[in-house]
Write a protein that holds these residues in place. Structure first.
Motif, PDB file in Angstrom:
ATOM      1  N   GLU A   1      -4.315  -0.750   6.657  1.00 12.94           N
ATOM      2  CA  GLU A   1      -3.476  -1.340   5.611  1.00 12.94           C
ATOM      3  C   GLU A   1      -4.318  -2.062   4.569  1.00 12.94           C
ATOM      4  OE1 GLU A   1       0.079  -4.680   5.028  1.00 12.94           O
ATOM      5  OE2 GLU A   1      -0.332  -3.863   7.034  1.00 12.94           O
ATOM      6  N   GLN A   2      -5.302  -2.842   5.015  1.00  6.96           N
ATOM      7  CA  GLN A   2      -6.133  -3.550   4.041  1.00  6.96           C
ATOM      8  C   GLN A   2      -6.964  -2.573   3.215  1.00  6.96           C
ATOM      9  OE1 GLN A   2      -7.972  -7.111   5.261  1.00  6.96           O
ATOM     10  NE2 GLN A   2      -9.232  -7.315   3.425  1.00  6.96           N
ATOM     11  N   ASP A   3      -7.494  -1.546   3.851  1.00  5.12           N
ATOM     12  CA  ASP A   3      -8.261  -0.544   3.101  1.00  5.12           C
ATOM     13  C   ASP A   3      -7.384   0.134   2.051  1.00  5.12           C
ATOM     14  OD1 ASP A   3     -10.468  -1.150   4.600  1.00  5.12           O
ATOM     15  OD2 ASP A   3     -10.291   0.585   5.953  1.00  5.12           O
ATOM     16  N   ALA A   4      -6.123   0.389   2.407  1.00  6.14           N
ATOM     17  CA  ALA A   4      -5.212   1.036   1.461  1.00  6.14           C
ATOM     18  C   ALA A   4      -4.907   0.111   0.283  1.00  6.14           C
ATOM     19  CB  ALA A   4      -3.922   1.436   2.175  1.00  6.14           C
TER      20      ALA A   4
ATOM     21  N   HIS B   1       0.807  -1.220   0.000  1.00 15.05           N
ATOM     22  CA  HIS B   1       0.000   0.000   0.000  1.00 15.05           C
ATOM     23  C   HIS B   1       0.840   1.271   0.000  1.00 15.05           C
ATOM     24  CE1 HIS B   1       1.150  -0.878   4.095  1.00 15.05           C
ATOM     25  NE2 HIS B   1       0.730   0.312   4.517  1.00 15.05           N
ATOM     26  N   LYS B   2       2.144   1.148   0.161  1.00 14.59           N
ATOM     27  CA  LYS B   2       2.986   2.339   0.275  1.00 14.59           C
ATOM     28  C   LYS B   2       3.535   2.769  -1.085  1.00 14.59           C
ATOM     29  CE  LYS B   2       4.331   1.664   5.100  1.00 14.59           C
ATOM     30  NZ  LYS B   2       5.470   1.549   6.050  1.00 14.59           N
ATOM     31  N   ASN B   3       4.162   3.956  -1.086  1.00 18.92           N
ATOM     32  CA  ASN B   3       4.772   4.520  -2.303  1.00 18.92           C
ATOM     33  C   ASN B   3       3.766   4.604  -3.453  1.00 18.92           C
ATOM     34  OD1 ASN B   3       7.436   4.645  -1.066  1.00 18.92           O
ATOM     35  ND2 ASN B   3       7.512   2.427  -1.343  1.00 18.92           N
ATOM     36  N   ASP B   4       2.561   5.064  -3.127  1.00 13.56           N
ATOM     37  CA  ASP B   4       1.492   5.214  -4.127  1.00 13.56           C
ATOM     38  C   ASP B   4       1.156   3.897  -4.824  1.00 13.56           C
ATOM     39  OD1 ASP B   4       1.049   7.918  -3.680  1.00 13.56           O
ATOM     40  OD2 ASP B   4       2.640   8.512  -5.066  1.00 13.56           O
ATOM     41  N   GLY B   5       1.319   2.797  -4.097  1.00 17.66           N
ATOM     42  CA  GLY B   5       0.972   1.498  -4.672  1.00 17.66           C
ATOM     43  C   GLY B   5       1.944   1.025  -5.739  1.00 17.66           C
ATOM     44  N   MET B   6       3.185   1.500  -5.684  1.00 20.24           N
ATOM     45  CA  MET B   6       4.151   1.215  -6.742  1.00 20.24           C
ATOM     46  C   MET B   6       4.416  -0.283  -6.908  1.00 20.24           C
ATOM     47  SD  MET B   6       7.932   2.896  -7.263  1.00 20.24           S
ATOM     48  CE  MET B   6       8.610   2.200  -5.758  1.00 20.24           C
ATOM     49  N   TYR B   7       4.407  -1.025  -5.803  1.00 18.26           N
ATOM     50  CA  TYR B   7       4.722  -2.451  -5.895  1.00 18.26           C
ATOM     51  C   TYR B   7       3.570  -3.236  -6.529  1.00 18.26           C
ATOM     52  CZ  TYR B   7       8.345  -0.883  -2.704  1.00 18.26           C
ATOM     53  OH  TYR B   7       9.394  -0.192  -2.144  1.00 18.26           O
TER      54      TYR B   7
END
Length: 416
Positions: free
Chosen positions: A341-344, A295-301
């Motif tokens: 985290e799950q919502d993100a 969910h981090k870095n604008d969903g980059m992964y």
């Protein structure tokens, strides 16, 4: 009167015609035989005539002779080599010496000592960093001192020699999770995992109840944070080949165990660089408590997973934060943190136009869309990530960084 009847006359006429046909055919056969014998009796004159007609110089063919092969003797075939290279046996051969035994576990581009020199943000220091020219070792990496030939498949799925991977740390640290056990002079892999204590086989059966694993639509998979690659090992019996990857960390290169088992695997991490695979390379992506901050870095992964997934491919997630209402105490995290985290993750998946197929017990499954027609329209609601046409989605070598954009699926390059 009988001999002069019309019936008798027709019979004589028919016999005369048959006799004429027989004589004619026999004459043609004799004629063709004579012509053939005549042609074979004068090959040199025919060769000269054909060369003359082609305006060639017949002087070069003066030595041509014709020796018809004898039917009683076999033709001698020449198998000798007529093209030979000159090998200088006097020149000395530069033999590359073996490295010191302390380098038996050295991986040039994954050296932990060199990695410490790099940026620690986004775990960049754990990415592939190859030695400079002046750092190259001019020696051969030796095998462990007592290395022996690994077990053959399928026995290697369950066993590996301890001398080939002389590390017991995982068998102690992951004893409860049943990753690996030491039995005398060998390791045994029961097939357990952090999120599949009943074994990888039963875990895959659970996945098969949610998405089809046996109809041939899923043939390739990528397993992120693979541990000892038990998932990939047991997917093989279902005709699915997986590429497993995990970073080199305190577990002494989990990938080493996977390779000794005969399972495709590589050292790797999702940090800032693209995965070294072209677009749409996998039918399924999997993460079982792989500790990647999706969910981090604008969903980059997740966007990078979207790049390597084929249209209609599946992403499977188990472990935090899935089923957090049951496991939050064991994960030593608050319910609010896990819910956020799950919502993100759900929000990133929606922005990617993924469809959530199902969430059941510890498993959650999303599916990439087969095309981006509806996704393009959704950009009025979701401004990012942008849908890109010009980016080269197949470029996936280590020097390329991930980008926060969706690679557009068009009808012309749709792969199902």
């Amino acid at each position: 009167m009988a001999n002069g009847s019309p019936k008798h006359h027709h019979q004589l006429e028919a016999k005369r015609k048959r006799l004429t046909w027989i004589v004619g055919v026999s004459g043609l056969c004799v004629l063709f035989y004579v012509l053939g014998a005549w042609q074979h009796s004068s090959p040199l004159s025919n060769l000269t005539q054909s060369i003359t007609k082609a305006d060639c110089d017949v002087s070069n063919h003066a030595a041509v002779s014709y020796n018809p092969p004898s039917s009683s003797s076999s033709l001698a075939l020449d198998f000798d080599s007529h093209h030979q290279s000159q090998i200088n046996n006097t020149a000395s051969v530069n033999e590359i010496p073996p490295c010191d035994m302390s380098f038996s576990e050295y991986t040039p581009c994954q050296d932990t000592q060199r990695g410490r020199k790099f940026d620690r943000s986004m775990l960049k220091y754990r990415e592939r960093h190859c030695p400079a020219k002046d750092e190259l070792l001019l020696c051969l990496i030796p095998a462990p001192p007592k290395y022996k030939t690994p077990f053959k498949w399928p026995q290697s799925r369950d066993y590996a020699w301890y001398d080939n991977i002389p590390h017991k740390e995982l068998s102690i640290e992951k004893a409860v999770q049943n990753w690996i056990q030491v039995e005398g002079d060998r390791f045994r892999f029961p097939g357990g995992g952090t999120m599949f204590p009943r074994g990888a086989d039963a875990y895959i059966d659970d996945i098969n109840e949610l998405i089809p694993l046996t109809d041939g639509s899923i043939r390739t998979a990528i397993d992120t944070g693979c541990g000892v690659a038990s998932l990939g090992a047991y997917l093989l019996k279902r005709d699915i080949i997986s590429m497993s990857f995990a970073p080199r960390d305190t577990h002494e290169a989990q990938v080493w165990f996977a390779l000794e088992r005969g399972v495709p695997a590589m050292i790797g991490i999702m940090a800032s660089q693209r995965l070294p695979y072209p677009a749409r390379a996998f039918d399924m992506a999997h993460c079982s408590r792989c500790l990647i901050p999706w969910h981090k870095n604008d969903g980059m992964y997740l966007i990078e997973v979207d790049r390597v997934l084929r249209p209609g491919g599946y992403w499977i997630l188990s472990g935090p934060p899935i089923h957090w209402k049951k496991h939050w105490k064991g994960w030593e995290r608050t319910q609010e943190d896990l819910k956020q985290e799950q919502d993100a993750i759900e929000a990133v998946a929606k922005r990617l136009c993924w469809k959530k197929v199902v969430e059941k017990n510890d498993l959650s499954v999303w599916q990439k869309p087969p095309y981006h027609i509806d996704c393009i329209a959704s950009r009025k609601t979701y401004k990012t990530p942008h849908i890109c046409k010009s980016d080269n989605p197949d470029a996936g070598w280590y020097s390329l960084n991930m980008h926060i954009l969706i690679r557009r699926i068009s009808y012309t390059n749709l792969i199902c």
